[in-house]
Motif scaffolding. Structure first.
Motif, PDB file in Angstrom:
ATOM      1  N   PHE A   1      30.178  38.611  40.860  1.00 22.50           N
ATOM      2  CA  PHE A   1      31.135  39.460  40.152  1.00 22.50           C
ATOM      3  C   PHE A   1      30.616  39.891  38.792  1.00 22.50           C
ATOM      4  O   PHE A   1      30.873  41.013  38.346  1.00 22.50           O
ATOM      5  N   TYR A   2      29.879  39.012  38.096  1.00 29.45           N
ATOM      6  CA  TYR A   2      29.389  39.382  36.765  1.00 29.45           C
ATOM      7  C   TYR A   2      28.296  40.446  36.842  1.00 29.45           C
ATOM      8  O   TYR A   2      28.146  41.236  35.922  1.00 29.45           O
ATOM      9  N   GLU A   3      27.536  40.478  37.950  1.00 27.42           N
ATOM     10  CA  GLU A   3      26.555  41.540  38.128  1.00 27.42           C
ATOM     11  C   GLU A   3      27.247  42.853  38.490  1.00 27.42           C
ATOM     12  O   GLU A   3      26.857  43.922  38.018  1.00 27.42           O
ATOM     13  N   ARG A   4      28.301  42.770  39.308  1.00 25.54           N
ATOM     14  CA  ARG A   4      29.067  43.987  39.609  1.00 25.54           C
ATOM     15  C   ARG A   4      29.696  44.544  38.338  1.00 25.54           C
ATOM     16  O   ARG A   4      29.735  45.758  38.125  1.00 25.54           O
ATOM     17  N   SER A   5      30.172  43.653  37.491  1.00 23.56           N
ATOM     18  CA  SER A   5      30.753  44.083  36.218  1.00 23.56           C
ATOM     19  C   SER A   5      29.702  44.750  35.340  1.00 23.56           C
ATOM     20  O   SER A   5      29.976  45.776  34.699  1.00 23.56           O
ATOM     21  N   ALA A   6      28.484  44.195  35.301  1.00 24.81           N
ATOM     22  CA  ALA A   6      27.418  44.773  34.480  1.00 24.81           C
ATOM     23  C   ALA A   6      27.023  46.151  34.989  1.00 24.81           C
ATOM     24  O   ALA A   6      26.769  47.068  34.199  1.00 24.81           O
TER      25      ALA A   6
ATOM     26  N   ASN B   1      37.653  30.810  32.132  1.00 23.84           N
ATOM     27  CA  ASN B   1      38.176  32.173  32.158  1.00 23.84           C
ATOM     28  C   ASN B   1      37.026  33.113  32.496  1.00 23.84           C
ATOM     29  O   ASN B   1      36.105  33.273  31.703  1.00 23.84           O
ATOM     30  N   ASP B   2      37.082  33.720  33.675  1.00 26.07           N
ATOM     31  CA  ASP B   2      36.012  34.613  34.117  1.00 26.07           C
ATOM     32  C   ASP B   2      36.126  36.012  33.525  1.00 26.07           C
ATOM     33  O   ASP B   2      35.224  36.836  33.706  1.00 26.07           O
ATOM     34  N   GLY B   3      37.233  36.318  32.840  1.00 25.09           N
ATOM     35  CA  GLY B   3      37.407  37.644  32.258  1.00 25.09           C
ATOM     36  C   GLY B   3      38.789  38.189  32.556  1.00 25.09           C
ATOM     37  O   GLY B   3      39.373  37.913  33.616  1.00 25.09           O
ATOM     38  N   THR B   4      39.315  38.978  31.615  1.00 24.81           N
ATOM     39  CA  THR B   4      40.666  39.526  31.770  1.00 24.81           C
ATOM     40  C   THR B   4      40.725  41.032  31.508  1.00 24.81           C
ATOM     41  O   THR B   4      41.801  41.619  31.615  1.00 24.81           O
ATOM     42  N   ASP B   5      39.600  41.661  31.173  1.00 24.28           N
ATOM     43  CA  ASP B   5      39.628  43.084  30.870  1.00 24.28           C
ATOM     44  C   ASP B   5      39.654  43.902  32.145  1.00 24.28           C
ATOM     45  O   ASP B   5      39.574  43.378  33.255  1.00 24.28           O
ATOM     46  N   GLU B   6      39.732  45.236  31.983  1.00 25.56           N
ATOM     47  CA  GLU B   6      39.879  46.106  33.152  1.00 25.56           C
ATOM     48  C   GLU B   6      38.650  46.108  34.038  1.00 25.56           C
ATOM     49  O   GLU B   6      38.753  46.238  35.263  1.00 25.56           O
ATOM     50  N   LEU B   7      37.439  45.932  33.457  1.00 18.02           N
ATOM     51  CA  LEU B   7      36.237  45.847  34.273  1.00 18.02           C
ATOM     52  C   LEU B   7      36.270  44.599  35.141  1.00 18.02           C
ATOM     53  O   LEU B   7      35.888  44.641  36.314  1.00 18.02           O
ATOM     54  N   SER B   8      36.721  43.486  34.578  1.00 16.14           N
ATOM     55  CA  SER B   8      36.800  42.239  35.342  1.00 16.14           C
ATOM     56  C   SER B   8      37.763  42.376  36.506  1.00 16.14           C
ATOM     57  O   SER B   8      37.497  41.912  37.617  1.00 16.14           O
TER      58      SER B   8
ATOM     59  N   GLU C   1      27.334  49.601  32.918  1.00 13.38           N
ATOM     60  CA  GLU C   1      26.242  50.557  32.693  1.00 13.38           C
ATOM     61  C   GLU C   1      26.730  51.988  32.883  1.00 13.38           C
ATOM     62  O   GLU C   1      26.425  52.870  32.072  1.00 13.38           O
ATOM     63  N   GLN C   2      27.490  52.220  33.947  1.00  8.03           N
ATOM     64  CA  GLN C   2      27.995  53.562  34.207  1.00  8.03           C
ATOM     65  C   GLN C   2      28.968  54.000  33.116  1.00  8.03           C
ATOM     66  O   GLN C   2      28.939  55.156  32.685  1.00  8.03           O
ATOM     67  N   TYR C   3      29.817  53.083  32.657  1.00  7.21           N
ATOM     68  CA  TYR C   3      30.751  53.402  31.576  1.00  7.21           C
ATOM     69  C   TYR C   3      29.994  53.741  30.294  1.00  7.21           C
ATOM     70  O   TYR C   3      30.342  54.685  29.580  1.00  7.21           O
ATOM     71  N   VAL C   4      28.958  52.955  29.994  1.00 11.24           N
ATOM     72  CA  VAL C   4      28.185  53.190  28.771  1.00 11.24           C
ATOM     73  C   VAL C   4      27.487  54.539  28.836  1.00 11.24           C
ATOM     74  O   VAL C   4      27.454  55.284  27.843  1.00 11.24           O
ATOM     75  N   VAL C   5      26.933  54.878  30.010  1.00 15.99           N
ATOM     76  CA  VAL C   5      26.284  56.186  30.164  1.00 15.99           C
ATOM     77  C   VAL C   5      27.292  57.311  29.941  1.00 15.99           C
ATOM     78  O   VAL C   5      27.000  58.298  29.247  1.00 15.99           O
ATOM     79  N   PHE C   6      28.497  57.168  30.502  1.00 17.96           N
ATOM     80  CA  PHE C   6      29.522  58.204  30.329  1.00 17.96           C
ATOM     81  C   PHE C   6      29.890  58.365  28.856  1.00 17.96           C
ATOM     82  O   PHE C   6      29.921  59.487  28.328  1.00 17.96           O
ATOM     83  N   TRP C   7      30.147  57.240  28.175  1.00 14.73           N
ATOM     84  CA  TRP C   7      30.557  57.335  26.772  1.00 14.73           C
ATOM     85  C   TRP C   7      29.392  57.757  25.884  1.00 14.73           C
ATOM     86  O   TRP C   7      29.600  58.386  24.835  1.00 14.73           O
ATOM     87  N   ALA C   8      28.170  57.423  26.271  1.00 23.29           N
ATOM     88  CA  ALA C   8      27.004  57.889  25.506  1.00 23.29           C
ATOM     89  C   ALA C   8      26.867  59.403  25.628  1.00 23.29           C
ATOM     90  O   ALA C   8      26.556  60.089  24.637  1.00 23.29           O
TER      91      ALA C   8
END
Length: 414
Positions: free
Chosen positions: A351-356, A229-236, A360-367
């Motif tokens: 894909f996992y680097e694109r997700s990371a 399973n490579d991931g099922t969340d919205e970022l994936s 990062e951008q999401y974390v900056v926004f929520w921070a």
């Protein structure tokens, strides 16, 4: 005079009512700010934790390190010459290939052995045995159609899927969630094995329990040994992690590029695609890091010694995966606003680097949202303190004086 006095009293009374109502409204604003700040701040913390928890491919060092030795996970992305037929990219002078990866591996092995202390794995100055050696892996990818088969009966097809060729300790650095089976073994003994992600397994077989089934890709038949399973969340989903994908040995990318045909003559051998012709688009290492970030410097030096890497001119992109989400790393990367990642010409980003990067951008926004929420809580809290410990406003004093006058009049009447 009476009319003027009445008008004056009327205006005074209306002004007092307006001041009183405004005062009560203003009294409520600090409570609203505080509650809103607490709610938004809590939501920000929860959201940041959710995002970071789903970046499992970035935490190989944390999973691997021990009390004896900390580790650091580092990624090197390199360019490759894309092919019109979708086969694996060919190596270029600026990028990596198997020969350069071997040189890099040998150079790092010398560095890591010196870190360990001796061949028995004694930690320098620690007196403990270092159980976990360093690890590395490499990969590249191609795009093909695929067919699924069970007992020679075709079960489904995929018009286009990503076929990732891997080598080294790929499974160690990637914490897959296995729906069934396991990952590829480094020594397959001539067996052609394949690991599918959940989307590809479902598209081909409508099931995840497909161990022993067969997948045909560009004339070559592989046996399924695992489903991940490579991931099922919205970022994936955003970065394409949920698209059909398969994992095979790196050497098989050359066989697929040749259409599964085995060269019969010397001429066919000369024109056939070989492993050494393929580009390694992603190299990953899990290095010992006894002094913070020394592993990153060791890798840069190893690249300089083995492939003439230059930080200013090279097209290779180095990514320090470990601690990439902490405050200091994100601040250096995104403030002041600038282009965060160099390179990009001919570089295929997994894909996992694109997700990371998206994480990062999401974390900056929520921070940033969390900082604003904390500001609201502080401002609101200070105003609440002032409300209960500050001076009474004028209309409050006027009301108190009126109450005193009424009480004095009542006493005189009595």
């Amino acid at each position: 005079m009476e009319i003027r006095q009445k008008l004056k009293n009327f205006i005074k009374n209306k002004w007092a009512v307006l001041c009183r109502r405004t005062h009560y409204v203003l009294l409520g604003i600090p409570f609203v700010l505080t509650l809103a700040g607490l709610a938004v701040g809590t939501a920000s913390v929860i959201r940041i934790n959710q995002i970071l928890d789903r970046q499992s491919f970035q935490y190989a060092a944390e999973r691997y390190e021990s009390k004896v030795m900390p580790y650091r996970q580092i990624t090197v992305l390199g360019p490759g010459l894309a092919q019109a037929d979708g086969s694996a990219p060919r190596s270029t002078y600026e990028g990596l290939d198997l020969d350069k990866v071997k040189q890099l591996h040998d150079t790092l092995d010398i560095t890591e052995r010196s870190t360990i202390g001796d061949s028995n794995g004694k930690g320098q100055g620690k007196g403990s045995v270092l159980v976990n050696p360093w690890k590395d892996c490499y990969s590249s990818s191609a795009t093909y159609g695929a067919k699924g088969r069970i007992n020679k009966e075709e079960t489904g097809t995929v018009d286009s899927c990503e076929v990732v060729g891997v080598g080294g300790d790929y499974a160690t650095l990637h914490s897959f969630i296995y729906e069934s089976g396991g990952f590829l073994r480094q020594d397959e003994g001539g067996r052609l094995s394949i690991v599918l992600n959940t989307q590809m397994a479902w598209n081909l077989f409508r099931s995840y329990e497909v161990l022993g089934a067969f997948v045909e890709i560009n004339g070559t038949v592989y046996s399924v040994v695992g489903v991940v399973n490579d991931g099922t969340d919205e970022l994936s989903e955003t970065v394409g992690a949920t698209k059909p994908r398969a994992y095979i040995q790196f050497s098989q990318l050359a066989a697929l590029a040749n259409g599964g045909a085995i060269p019969q003559t010397s001429m066919e051998t000369d024109v056939a695609v070989k492993e050494e012709d393929l580009a390694v688009t992603c190299y990953e290492a899990l290095l010992m890091d006894p002094i913070k970030n020394i592993a990153f410097n060791d890798l840069k030096k190893a690249l300089s010694d083995s492939v003439s890497y230059s930080e200013d001119t090279s097209k290779l992109v180095l990514i320090n995966n470990t601690d990439r989400f902490n405050v200091a790393s994100l601040y250096k990367k995104y403030f002041p606003l600038k282009r965060s990642y160099a390179g990009g010409d001919g570089i295929s980003v997994p894909f996992y680097e694109r997700s990371a990067r998206l994480a990062e951008q999401y974390v900056v926004f929520w921070a940033e949202t969390l900082v604003v929420a904390i500001f609201f809580v502080i401002v609101g809290g200070c105003n609440i303190y002032a409300i209960f410990h500050g001076k009474d406003p004028r209309h409050k004093k006027a009301e108190a004086e009126d109450d005193d006058e009424f009480s004095d009049a009542d006493e005189k009447t009595r």
